[in-house]
Design a protein around this motif. Structure first.
Motif, PDB file in Angstrom:
ATOM      1  N   PHE A   1       0.856  -1.183   0.000  1.00 46.92           N
ATOM      2  CA  PHE A   1       0.000   0.000   0.000  1.00 46.92           C
ATOM      3  C   PHE A   1       0.893   1.233   0.000  1.00 46.92           C
ATOM      4  O   PHE A   1       1.748   1.411   0.877  1.00 46.92           O
ATOM      5  N   LYS A   2       0.732   2.060  -1.028  1.00 41.28           N
ATOM      6  CA  LYS A   2       1.503   3.296  -1.128  1.00 41.28           C
ATOM      7  C   LYS A   2       0.634   4.457  -0.679  1.00 41.28           C
ATOM      8  O   LYS A   2      -0.489   4.622  -1.153  1.00 41.28           O
ATOM      9  N   LYS A   3       1.150   5.255   0.231  1.00 40.43           N
ATOM     10  CA  LYS A   3       0.364   6.345   0.810  1.00 40.43           C
ATOM     11  C   LYS A   3       0.062   7.451  -0.195  1.00 40.43           C
ATOM     12  O   LYS A   3      -0.939   8.144  -0.080  1.00 40.43           O
ATOM     13  N   GLU A   4       0.950   7.612  -1.165  1.00 42.35           N
ATOM     14  CA  GLU A   4       0.750   8.694  -2.122  1.00 42.35           C
ATOM     15  C   GLU A   4       0.856   8.178  -3.546  1.00 42.35           C
ATOM     16  O   GLU A   4       1.672   7.297  -3.850  1.00 42.35           O
ATOM     17  N   LYS A   5       0.038   8.742  -4.407  1.00 39.14           N
ATOM     18  CA  LYS A   5       0.094   8.400  -5.823  1.00 39.14           C
ATOM     19  C   LYS A   5       1.146   9.259  -6.507  1.00 39.14           C
ATOM     20  O   LYS A   5       1.155  10.475  -6.378  1.00 39.14           O
ATOM     21  N   THR A   6       2.070   8.597  -7.211  1.00 36.67           N
ATOM     22  CA  THR A   6       3.112   9.324  -7.947  1.00 36.67           C
ATOM     23  C   THR A   6       3.008   8.963  -9.420  1.00 36.67           C
ATOM     24  O   THR A   6       3.378   7.873  -9.830  1.00 36.67           O
TER      25      THR A   6
ATOM     26  N   GLU B   1      -1.743  -1.817 -10.479  1.00 31.56           N
ATOM     27  CA  GLU B   1      -2.013  -0.843  -9.423  1.00 31.56           C
ATOM     28  C   GLU B   1      -3.442  -0.322  -9.552  1.00 31.56           C
ATOM     29  O   GLU B   1      -3.970  -0.206 -10.658  1.00 31.56           O
TER      30      GLU B   1
ATOM     31  N   GLU C   1      -6.274   2.537  -7.249  1.00 30.41           N
ATOM     32  CA  GLU C   1      -6.432   3.461  -6.123  1.00 30.41           C
ATOM     33  C   GLU C   1      -7.438   2.915  -5.118  1.00 30.41           C
ATOM     34  O   GLU C   1      -8.527   2.497  -5.479  1.00 30.41           O
TER      35      GLU C   1
ATOM     36  N   TRP D   1      -8.387   3.521  -0.619  1.00 28.42           N
ATOM     37  CA  TRP D   1      -8.090   4.016   0.726  1.00 28.42           C
ATOM     38  C   TRP D   1      -7.161   5.239   0.718  1.00 28.42           C
ATOM     39  O   TRP D   1      -6.200   5.325   1.485  1.00 28.42           O
ATOM     40  N   ASN D   2      -7.441   6.137  -0.219  1.00 28.09           N
ATOM     41  CA  ASN D   2      -6.654   7.376  -0.350  1.00 28.09           C
ATOM     42  C   ASN D   2      -5.179   7.107  -0.637  1.00 28.09           C
ATOM     43  O   ASN D   2      -4.300   7.880  -0.230  1.00 28.09           O
ATOM     44  N   GLY D   3      -4.930   6.015  -1.299  1.00 27.15           N
ATOM     45  CA  GLY D   3      -3.565   5.674  -1.689  1.00 27.15           C
ATOM     46  C   GLY D   3      -3.596   4.755  -2.897  1.00 27.15           C
ATOM     47  O   GLY D   3      -4.579   4.703  -3.638  1.00 27.15           O
ATOM     48  N   VAL D   4      -2.524   4.014  -3.098  1.00 27.63           N
ATOM     49  CA  VAL D   4      -2.410   3.121  -4.251  1.00 27.63           C
ATOM     50  C   VAL D   4      -2.026   1.726  -3.775  1.00 27.63           C
ATOM     51  O   VAL D   4      -1.095   1.561  -2.978  1.00 27.63           O
TER      52      VAL D   4
END
Length: 419
Positions: free
Chosen positions: A25-30, A41, A43, A45-48
């Motif tokens: 789980f990545k906290k931020e989308k890049t 991948e 989106e 839970w407000n992440g990826v």
């Protein structure tokens, strides 16, 4: 942001079911979402969420991922509770999210979901049950047709009969304890016909067929019924290896083995093992070996036998001279014929590596003892895994473990591992 324990558990279950590396789980989308080269991948839970393996994901696999996450989201709406209630809810999710997701995946409508979920629970229990020392075996073809007594299947090379019951049998906890109900059907040559509400009004006996042992073990008869009968939804059964298997019309196997769920896209496995295969389907051979818990290792290559001298050191039973006299009967023979006669099954259950051509049409070599020095010395695993790693320098290798898992290697790396 830290995701709940139940969410991470769900991701781990997806990874296990599809043979992925640990999902992240990545906290931020890049940048844009990655969906190629074995990465998927999406989106949440407000992440990826990041799923990764060496083999690209099929459309059916990504649909399965989405179905599980949708089920989790429905269940997790109660996670706003606090204290002990919160812990109870997380525990409930972890114990049921996969069962619920699979019931949703195979149900034809929301109305049938609850019944299909019950069927899953019944069959999970039966997979742990024995009768007089033997594993209980059974099977159910779920069909929309209400008039199962007059049902006919349009399938070639099969002689069968539909046997109607005098009255409907309701599949419930009482029924699955009934000895007659359990013994009259074996899940291979016979199975119940059941509507989506679990009412049984008939069963089917396969009287004769032209299927070989691999086709029987992998459920080809059921596949053909599912494809030919638009009212048939799916098949669910328990095999003699104490496993619960679901077969769908689109060549998907959903397998419950040793308490875990596995999702197998058979078309994907064919493409990984031998994308240029012709008549004999590679997945069917190795899936059948997995079901009967017989270990084997095989190489699929475009090399000739002479160019494999660095890999093949010798053969099992070289000294007796028997092999020399039967080589011509086995090597380069049509693989379909070897399946029909049972020779291929006997070869695969013998020590040594079996080597197939790139079209999966014939055997180049068999019972080969390979040079495991080509495998890295620090690689773990036993002799079969070492042989598979060494062989993967010359093509694609498949290892079936005696406890069931199927592992595929390429260039000394695992590219697919499931079951």
């Amino acid at each position: 942001m830290q995701i709940p324990f139940s969410a991470q558990y769900t991701l781990d279950e997806i990874s296990e079911a599809l043979g992925c590396d640990e999902a992240k789980f990545k906290k931020e989308k890049t940048g844009s979402l990655q969906r190629s080269n074995g990465i998927y991948e999406l989106e949440r839970w407000n992440g990826v969420l990041h799923f990764n393996r060496k083999t690209p994901f099929s459309t059916k696999e990504t649909e399965f991922i989405k179905k599980i996450l949708a089920s989790y989201n429905s269940l997790s709406k109660q996670l706003s509770t606090r204290g002990v209630a919160h812990q109870y809810m997380q525990t409930a999710i972890t114990s049921s999210v996969l069962d619920i997701s699979i019931a949703r995946y195979i149900s034809s409508s929301p109305d049938s979901f609850l019944y299909i979920h019950k069927l899953i629970q019944h069959l999970k229990r039966l997979s742990l049950k024995q009768y007089e020392g033997s594993q209980i075996r059974t099977g159910f073809l779920i069909t929309e047709t209400k008039h199962q007594k007059q049902k006919e299947f349009d399938i070639d090379s099969v002689d069968y009969e539909i046997v109607p019951t005098d009255g409907n049998i309701k599949l419930d906890r009482k029924t699955i304890k009934d000895t007659t109900f359990l013994r009259i059907i074996d899940g291979i040559n016979s199975f119940y016909l059941c509507d989506p509400k679990l009412d049984i009004s008939a069963y089917c006996n396969i009287l004769s067929s032209e299927y070989d042992s691999f086709e029987k073990l992998s459920g080809k008869c059921i596949e053909n019924i599912l494809r030919s009968d638009t009212g048939a939804q799916f098949y669910a059964g328990v095999s003699n290896s104490a496993e619960f298997e679901i077969i769908t019309h689109d060549n998907i196997r959903i397998l419950h083995r040793k308490g875990r769920w596995y999702f197998i896209d058979c078309n994907l496995v064919n493409g990984i093992i031998a994308s240029k295969h012709r008549e004999t389907e590679p997945w069917r051979i190795f899936y059948a070996m997995s079901k009967i818990k017989k270990g084997t290792v095989a190489l699929i290559t475009d090399k000739t036998q002479n160019s494999l001298e660095k890999l093949v050191k010798r053969h099992v039973s070289d000294d007796s001279g028997v092999r020399k006299n039967i080589d011509a009967c086995i090597k380069d023979a049509d693989l379909g014929r070897l399946c029909e006669t049972g020779e291929l099954m006997r070869i695969l259950t013998t020590d040594g590596m079996s080597i197939f051509d790139k079209h999966f049409d014939s055997l180049i070599d068999y019972s080969a003892i390979v040079n495991t020095a080509l495998c890295d010395s620090d690689t773990g695993g036993g002799g079969r895994e070492s042989a598979a790693i060494a062989g993967s320098l010359f093509g694609t290798t498949v290892k079936v473990s005696e406890d069931g898992p199927i592992t595929i290697f390429k260039d000394k790396k695992i590219i697919y591992d499931v079951g």
